[in-house]
Design a protein around this motif. Structure first.
Motif, PDB file in Angstrom:
ATOM      1  N   VAL A 102     -81.310 -65.934   8.881  1.00  0.00           N
ATOM      2  CA  VAL A 102     -81.211 -65.603  10.300  1.00  0.00           C
ATOM      3  C   VAL A 102     -80.440 -66.653  11.085  1.00  0.00           C
ATOM      4  O   VAL A 102     -79.690 -66.328  12.020  1.00  0.00           O
ATOM      5  CB  VAL A 102     -82.626 -65.410  10.894  1.00  0.00           C
ATOM      6  N   ARG A 103     -80.560 -67.911  10.730  1.00  0.00           N
ATOM      7  CA  ARG A 103     -79.983 -68.989  11.529  1.00  0.00           C
ATOM      8  C   ARG A 103     -78.464 -68.922  11.602  1.00  0.00           C
ATOM      9  O   ARG A 103     -77.859 -69.484  12.529  1.00  0.00           O
ATOM     10  CB  ARG A 103     -80.405 -70.348  10.967  1.00  0.00           C
ATOM     11  N   VAL A 104     -77.797 -68.249  10.654  1.00  0.00           N
ATOM     12  CA  VAL A 104     -76.329 -68.214  10.666  1.00  0.00           C
ATOM     13  C   VAL A 104     -75.772 -66.886  11.176  1.00  0.00           C
ATOM     14  O   VAL A 104     -74.562 -66.738  11.304  1.00  0.00           O
ATOM     15  CB  VAL A 104     -75.750 -68.511   9.266  1.00  0.00           C
ATOM     16  N   ILE A 105     -76.643 -65.919  11.468  1.00  0.00           N
ATOM     17  CA  ILE A 105     -76.164 -64.603  11.879  1.00  0.00           C
ATOM     18  C   ILE A 105     -75.424 -64.684  13.210  1.00  0.00           C
ATOM     19  O   ILE A 105     -74.343 -64.109  13.365  1.00  0.00           O
ATOM     20  CB  ILE A 105     -77.336 -63.602  11.967  1.00  0.00           C
ATOM     21  N   GLU A 106     -75.984 -65.406  14.171  1.00  0.00           N
ATOM     22  CA  GLU A 106     -75.415 -65.400  15.520  1.00  0.00           C
ATOM     23  C   GLU A 106     -73.984 -65.926  15.553  1.00  0.00           C
ATOM     24  O   GLU A 106     -73.122 -65.347  16.229  1.00  0.00           O
ATOM     25  CB  GLU A 106     -76.286 -66.220  16.473  1.00  0.00           C
ATOM     26  N   SER A 107     -73.696 -67.011  14.851  1.00  0.00           N
ATOM     27  CA  SER A 107     -72.351 -67.590  14.907  1.00  0.00           C
ATOM     28  C   SER A 107     -71.303 -66.623  14.367  1.00  0.00           C
ATOM     29  O   SER A 107     -70.192 -66.532  14.914  1.00  0.00           O
ATOM     30  CB  SER A 107     -72.310 -68.908  14.127  1.00  0.00           C
ATOM     31  N   HIS A 108     -71.650 -65.865  13.335  1.00  0.00           N
ATOM     32  CA  HIS A 108     -70.701 -64.904  12.773  1.00  0.00           C
ATOM     33  C   HIS A 108     -70.544 -63.689  13.680  1.00  0.00           C
ATOM     34  O   HIS A 108     -69.438 -63.138  13.806  1.00  0.00           O
ATOM     35  CB  HIS A 108     -71.143 -64.482  11.377  1.00  0.00           C
ATOM     36  N   LEU A 109     -71.608 -63.270  14.323  1.00  0.00           N
ATOM     37  CA  LEU A 109     -71.492 -62.176  15.290  1.00  0.00           C
ATOM     38  C   LEU A 109     -70.576 -62.576  16.436  1.00  0.00           C
ATOM     39  O   LEU A 109     -69.733 -61.785  16.886  1.00  0.00           O
ATOM     40  CB  LEU A 109     -72.869 -61.795  15.826  1.00  0.00           C
ATOM     41  N   ARG A 110     -70.711 -63.792  16.899  1.00  0.00           N
ATOM     42  CA  ARG A 110     -69.882 -64.253  18.010  1.00  0.00           C
ATOM     43  C   ARG A 110     -68.408 -64.332  17.625  1.00  0.00           C
ATOM     44  O   ARG A 110     -67.533 -64.195  18.485  1.00  0.00           O
ATOM     45  CB  ARG A 110     -70.377 -65.614  18.512  1.00  0.00           C
ATOM     46  N   TYR A 111     -68.137 -64.549  16.366  1.00  0.00           N
ATOM     47  CA  TYR A 111     -66.734 -64.561  15.928  1.00  0.00           C
ATOM     48  C   TYR A 111     -66.092 -63.200  16.163  1.00  0.00           C
ATOM     49  O   TYR A 111     -64.930 -63.118  16.599  1.00  0.00           O
ATOM     50  CB  TYR A 111     -66.644 -64.932  14.444  1.00  0.00           C
ATOM     51  N   PHE A 112     -66.822 -62.125  15.897  1.00  0.00           N
ATOM     52  CA  PHE A 112     -66.251 -60.779  15.988  1.00  0.00           C
ATOM     53  C   PHE A 112     -66.336 -60.189  17.394  1.00  0.00           C
ATOM     54  O   PHE A 112     -65.450 -59.434  17.796  1.00  0.00           O
ATOM     55  CB  PHE A 112     -66.945 -59.848  14.994  1.00  0.00           C
ATOM     56  N   LEU A 113     -67.355 -60.513  18.153  1.00  0.00           N
ATOM     57  CA  LEU A 113     -67.540 -59.884  19.455  1.00  0.00           C
ATOM     58  C   LEU A 113     -66.375 -60.194  20.391  1.00  0.00           C
ATOM     59  O   LEU A 113     -66.041 -61.360  20.644  1.00  0.00           O
ATOM     60  CB  LEU A 113     -68.851 -60.350  20.085  1.00  0.00           C
ATOM     61  N   GLY A 114     -65.739 -59.152  20.899  1.00  0.00           N
ATOM     62  CA  GLY A 114     -64.621 -59.310  21.823  1.00  0.00           C
ATOM     63  C   GLY A 114     -63.318 -59.730  21.182  1.00  0.00           C
ATOM     64  O   GLY A 114     -62.323 -59.938  21.891  1.00  0.00           O
ATOM     65  N   ARG A 115     -63.276 -59.848  19.859  1.00  0.00           N
ATOM     66  CA  ARG A 115     -62.058 -60.319  19.187  1.00  0.00           C
ATOM     67  C   ARG A 115     -61.069 -59.164  19.032  1.00  0.00           C
ATOM     68  O   ARG A 115     -61.399 -58.128  18.453  1.00  0.00           O
ATOM     69  CB  ARG A 115     -62.397 -60.910  17.818  1.00  0.00           C
ATOM     70  N   GLY A 116     -59.859 -59.352  19.532  1.00  0.00           N
ATOM     71  CA  GLY A 116     -58.826 -58.336  19.421  1.00  0.00           C
ATOM     72  C   GLY A 116     -58.472 -57.752  20.779  1.00  0.00           C
ATOM     73  O   GLY A 116     -59.032 -58.117  21.817  1.00  0.00           O
ATOM     74  N   LYS A 117     -57.523 -56.829  20.742  1.00  0.00           N
ATOM     75  CA  LYS A 117     -56.993 -56.245  21.972  1.00  0.00           C
ATOM     76  C   LYS A 117     -57.622 -54.882  22.236  1.00  0.00           C
ATOM     77  O   LYS A 117     -58.272 -54.305  21.379  1.00  0.00           O
ATOM     78  CB  LYS A 117     -55.480 -56.099  21.860  1.00  0.00           C
ATOM     79  N   GLY A 118     -57.364 -54.369  23.443  1.00  0.00           N
ATOM     80  CA  GLY A 118     -57.730 -52.999  23.771  1.00  0.00           C
ATOM     81  C   GLY A 118     -59.083 -52.858  24.435  1.00  0.00           C
ATOM     82  O   GLY A 118     -59.832 -53.825  24.638  1.00  0.00           O
ATOM     83  N   LEU A 119     -59.398 -51.609  24.784  1.00  0.00           N
ATOM     84  CA  LEU A 119     -60.665 -51.301  25.449  1.00  0.00           C
ATOM     85  C   LEU A 119     -61.858 -51.528  24.538  1.00  0.00           C
ATOM     86  O   LEU A 119     -62.953 -51.848  25.007  1.00  0.00           O
ATOM     87  CB  LEU A 119     -60.646 -49.852  25.940  1.00  0.00           C
ATOM     88  N   THR A 120     -61.654 -51.306  23.245  1.00  0.00           N
ATOM     89  CA  THR A 120     -62.692 -51.643  22.268  1.00  0.00           C
ATOM     90  C   THR A 120     -62.063 -52.611  21.271  1.00  0.00           C
ATOM     91  O   THR A 120     -61.396 -52.200  20.328  1.00  0.00           O
ATOM     92  CB  THR A 120     -63.239 -50.398  21.543  1.00  0.00           C
ATOM     93  N   PRO A 121     -62.234 -53.917  21.474  1.00  0.00           N
ATOM     94  CA  PRO A 121     -61.630 -54.902  20.580  1.00  0.00           C
ATOM     95  C   PRO A 121     -61.992 -54.650  19.112  1.00  0.00           C
ATOM     96  O   PRO A 121     -63.070 -54.140  18.795  1.00  0.00           O
ATOM     97  CB  PRO A 121     -62.215 -56.221  21.080  1.00  0.00           C
TER      98      PRO A 121
END
Length: 333
Positions: A186-205
């Motif tokens: 569990v302790r490493v899940i958040e950092s990897h989620l944050r890598y993907f959240l909002g990453r990329g272009k467009g209305l749905t990155p």
């Protein structure tokens, strides 16, 4: 209360449009949040902000959405003509009124056919119930279009990325996230989620679409640690980490609600009809600029991880080893 037959001919309204299809849960939302405004306008429809929720009104070009009211292209063209951003709206389960000072408009929902997009999780028992894994990978490979995260399918499937490749970081984050979700780290899940959240272009990155793919596989298999949903929901609800539209998709996905382009692929994977599955996968891959491809990338990563962990568990069992798995008993990995 439903409008009378001559409601739309009332002189107060410049125009009246008829909603054709409507997600079954939207009536309850419109009852709870009866006012809002026009949030954004696109070629295929508009988004309405109703409190802290979004409602899409438009075509089904990108699938029937879990927050969607759908109608034909000509009706959408008229809708886009009459409305402007920030127009105030008032809604009930049967009617949405747009209070534009020059072109007031009514959207009649009384005859809209309700729909649901559901992943048939009750039909899944184990990884071997996924009949079309090879076909899934081969189709994505032959598609020849990189993901919005710039990952190329041929190199991804061949494990051909080296540490000095720009895409290596993305592939590593995906693999490490799935390892954590399956092993319960569990302790490493958040950092990897944050890598993907909002990453990329467009209305749905692209990173968000990737996560929607993971959530869809979890909805089917219940294989991932519960912290996946808890941590992701906490971030998305409390932080301005991505776009409003993508936030809406993610929050619905966290409750197991997806567009039908996603649900149909997952449901087709647990049937033995190959041609049907390939047709549904093609529809997903055609969705948006790269949204469908990025969602498929998430599905592919999740399936590969499930296969890898099934092999590891079998190997550990053979030598008397033990490893913690987050999968529910229903997953039977």
């Amino acid at each position: 209360m439903r409008p009378s037959s001559d409601f739309c001919s009332a002189p107060l309204y410049t125009s009246c449009l008829m909603g054709e299809e409507m997600h079954a849960q939207l009536a309850a939302l419109l009852s709870r949040r009866p006012s809002g405004y026009v949030h954004s306008i696109f070629e295929n429809g508009i988004n309405l902000a109703m409190g802290d929720a979004l409602v899409f009104v438009g075509t089904a070009k990108n699938g029937r959405l879990p927050f969607g009211i759908h109608m034909g292209q000509e009706s959408v063209r008229r809708l886009r003509f009459y409305v402007r951003r920030n127009d105030v709206i008032a809604g009930t389960p049967d009617i949405i009124q747009f209070h534009h000072p020059t072109y007031p408009l009514t959207l009649d929902l009384s005859q809209a056919v309700p729909f649901r997009n559901e992943i048939r999780a009750e039909r899944y028992r184990m990884n071997r119930d996924l009949f079309h894994v090879c076909s899934f990978m081969e189709t994505c490979l032959s598609w020849g279009v990189p993901t919005g995260l710039d990952v190329e399918w041929d190199r991804f499937l061949a494990h051909d990325y080296m540490p000095d490749d720009p895409q290596y970081v993305t592939v590593q984050h995906a693999e490490q996230l799935l390892d954590a979700l399956l092993s319960g780290e569990v302790r490493v899940i958040e950092s990897h989620l944050r890598y993907f959240l909002g990453r990329g272009k467009g209305l749905t990155p692209s990173g968000d679409d990737f996560l929607v793919g993971l959530l869809a596989v979890h909805r089917l298999t219940e294989a991932f640690h519960p912290a996946f949903l808890t941590i992701l929901r906490h971030i998305v609800e409390r932080e301005a980490i991505t776009t409003d539209v993508s936030k809406a998709y993610l929050l619905h996905a966290l409750h197991g609600r997806f567009s039908d382009t996603v649900t149909q692929v997952l449901n087709a994977m647990i049937t033995e009809d190959t041609s049907h599955f390939q047709a549904k996968l093609a529809q997903l891959l055609h969705t948006g600029h790269s949204s469908g491809i990025d969602t498929a990338f998430g599905i592919a990563n999740a399936i590969i991880a499930l296969r890898r962990y099934e092999y590891v568990r079998t190997s550990c069992d053979c030598i008397g080893g033990q490893r913690h798995f987050a999968a529910s008993s229903r997953s039977n990995l």
